[in-house]
Design a protein around this motif. Structure first.
Motif, PDB file in Angstrom:
ATOM      1  N   PRO A 420      12.478  26.851  21.617  1.00  0.00           N
ATOM      2  CA  PRO A 420      12.525  25.527  22.214  1.00  0.00           C
ATOM      3  C   PRO A 420      13.053  25.608  23.641  1.00  0.00           C
ATOM      4  CG  PRO A 420      13.427  25.492  20.006  1.00  0.00           C
ATOM      5  CD  PRO A 420      13.268  26.936  20.377  1.00  0.00           C
ATOM      6  N   PRO A 421      12.476  24.835  24.543  1.00  0.00           N
ATOM      7  CA  PRO A 421      12.931  24.874  25.932  1.00  0.00           C
ATOM      8  C   PRO A 421      14.309  24.239  26.091  1.00  0.00           C
ATOM      9  CG  PRO A 421      11.286  23.171  25.633  1.00  0.00           C
ATOM     10  CD  PRO A 421      11.339  23.930  24.349  1.00  0.00           C
ATOM     11  N   LEU A 422      14.971  24.591  27.160  1.00  0.00           N
ATOM     12  CA  LEU A 422      16.304  24.071  27.441  1.00  0.00           C
ATOM     13  C   LEU A 422      16.200  22.684  28.063  1.00  0.00           C
ATOM     14  CD1 LEU A 422      17.909  27.306  28.920  1.00  0.00           C
ATOM     15  CD2 LEU A 422      18.131  26.401  26.594  1.00  0.00           C
ATOM     16  N   PRO A 423      17.277  21.853  27.947  1.00  0.00           N
ATOM     17  CA  PRO A 423      17.265  20.537  28.599  1.00  0.00           C
ATOM     18  C   PRO A 423      17.018  20.658  30.098  1.00  0.00           C
ATOM     19  CG  PRO A 423      19.043  20.667  27.012  1.00  0.00           C
ATOM     20  CD  PRO A 423      18.487  22.052  27.113  1.00  0.00           C
ATOM     21  N   ASN A 424      16.332  19.643  30.669  1.00  0.00           N
ATOM     22  CA  ASN A 424      15.963  19.540  32.082  1.00  0.00           C
ATOM     23  C   ASN A 424      14.887  20.533  32.504  1.00  0.00           C
ATOM     24  OD1 ASN A 424      17.819  17.428  32.528  1.00  0.00           O
ATOM     25  ND2 ASN A 424      19.471  18.913  32.852  1.00  0.00           N
TER      26      ASN A 424
END
Length: 456
Positions: A420-424
């Protein structure tokens, strides 16, 4: 004077006074009005209906005569036969008057003129040129002779009963000869000339005429008022629609409106108006002689336009449809005179206009079908979203929230081998399943230092 003589004189005076009072209404009563009809158009079924209605009205009113102001280039022989029969059956004497000056009774009008109880012409008018014409086909010499002989026999069937010059009348058919008012009067093709209606009735007063049934009748028309019986609203409308150029234009306009309804369904108004125009055009064309081959050309042209909309051919089908449609319009009405045919300029303008507008509508519809959807979640496919939350703890651990177009959506990475990608961080939308966006991380290329280091 004795008293008895006085009584006798008084009695006689009373009797004379009573007779004078009884005869006064008869002396003061005006004569019955003459009914006037105006036939200044081509001869077709509407003209025949108007004449029959006028003669029936004259019979109902017990009119002393029917005055028909005539000016026509000609028309259909079938309608002419109906009108001649109505004149022959008329109870009231029929006066056909070629007027005003400058008018003519060509072709079918000459047959009507010779059928009248009284044939009259105004100065500066002409009549004749009655050779029958069958437009749009090359006639066999025998067939042509049969048609000519049939027209001559029709004319002979009543002209001798009117006491007119049969030989001069036949020349109007055989050689298409036309006569001025003076020539027609000199050759005994007409009975009288007059500059206006009032003068004509004054000249005819007291004249004895031969009716078609052989009886003699004296006309009493001095001082008779003239009452005009105009065509009804229905007759005026049908007479306009019987104009081939107008009927064709209404037909093309109706076809365009219906074609627009098919390309933009649900608008209702174009389809309703188009259907009305088509019905009106068919009503008018039904009064005219139609060339059936032209109908197939029109249908073929419409079919090619429809095929162009479904199977684009780079304009080949549209061009063929335009040519077919134009040729069909040019030959649609098979009238015996130019006034009862579609003019070439009208057919070309209507055909090209229909072709260009139909091709434009088909092209717009094709572009609309091929263009991407501009509304709904599908418009987000390929767009960039910003990750706002980390993965939600569930069985997969891959669901999270992203912001796109100012809205928060649930998202999931489409490939399980990607974390999963990181926030922002940025992700790209690849698909939409219900309220879930399927995304993949955006991989930015690393910036390489282009400077070099001296190994020494």
């Amino acid at each position: 004077m004795t008293r008895s003589c006085q009584r006798d004189l008084f009695f006689k005076q009373i009797c004379w006074l009573v007779l004078l009072l009884l005869s006064a209404p008869c002396a003061l009563a005006s004569p019955e009005p003459v009914l006037k009809l105006t036939l200044h158009d081509t001869i077709q079924p509407v003209s025949a209906g108007y004449l029959e209605r006028g003669l029936a009205e004259a019979d109902r009113r017990h009119a002393p005569a029917v005055l028909i102001s005539l000016g026509t280039p000609g028309g259909l022989l079938s309608s002419t036969r109906e009108m001649v029969q109505a004149i022959e059956r008329s109870r009231a004497p029929v006066i056909i008057y070629i007027s005003p000056s400058g008018s003519r009774a060509g072709s079918a009008g000459f047959f009507l003129l010779e059928a009248a109880d009284v044939a009259a012409m105004a100065p500066g008018t002409n009549a004749g040129a009655a050779h029958p014409i069958v437009e749009g086909r090359q006639l066999d010499p025998i067939l042509k002779e049969k048609i000519e002989n049939d027209a001559l026999a029709f004319l002979r069937s009543y002209i001798s009963r009117r006491g007119h010059n049969l030989s001069a009348a036949e020349d109007a058919i055989r050689t298409s000869k036309s006569y001025s008012d003076d020539e027609a009067l000199e050759l005994n093709l007409i009975d009288i000339t007059a500059p206006d209606d009032a003068t004509l009735l004054r000249k005819l007063d007291g004249r004895q005429i031969h009716r078609f049934d052989g009886s003699l009748q004296t006309l009493y028309l001095a001082g008779a008022p003239i009452v005009l019986l105009p065509p009804s609203l229905r007759e005026r409308l049908l007479s306009r629609l019987a104009n081939p150029d107008l009927a064709v234009l209404v037909l093309v306009l109706g076809a365009l409106l219906i074609y627009l309804e098919f390309n933009v369904p649900g608008t209702i108004v174009p389809g309703a108006l188009g259907t009305l125009f088509i019905v009106l055009a068919l009503f008018g064309l039904n009064l005219l002689p139609i060339h059936h081959t032209a109908v197939f050309l029109l249908l073929a042209g419409v079919a090619m336009f429809l095929l162009e909309a479904q199977f684009p051919s780079h304009g080949a089908l549209a061009l063929a449809g335009t040519l077919s449609f134009t040729a069909g319009l040019m030959t649609l009405v098979d009238g015996p005179i130019p006034e009862q045919r579609v003019h070439t300029s009208t057919a070309v303008a209507a055909g090209l206009g229909f072709g260009c507008i139909s091709f434009l509508l088909a092209w717009i519809a094709l572009r609309a079908r091929r263009s991407k959807v501009l509304t709904g979640p599908e418009t987000m496919i390929g767009a960039i979203a910003i990750v706002r939350t980390s993965a939600i703890e569930d069985q997969s651990g891959r669901d999270f929230q992203v912001e796109i177009r100012g809205e928060l959506w649930e998202a999931r990475v489409i490939s399980e081998d990607l974390s999963p990608p990181l926030p922002n961080s940025e992700v790209r939308v690849k698909a939409v399943e219900g309220l879930m966006l399927l995304v993949e991380p955006v991989r930015h290329k690393a910036q390489h230092n282009t400077s070099t280091v001296d190994p020494e």
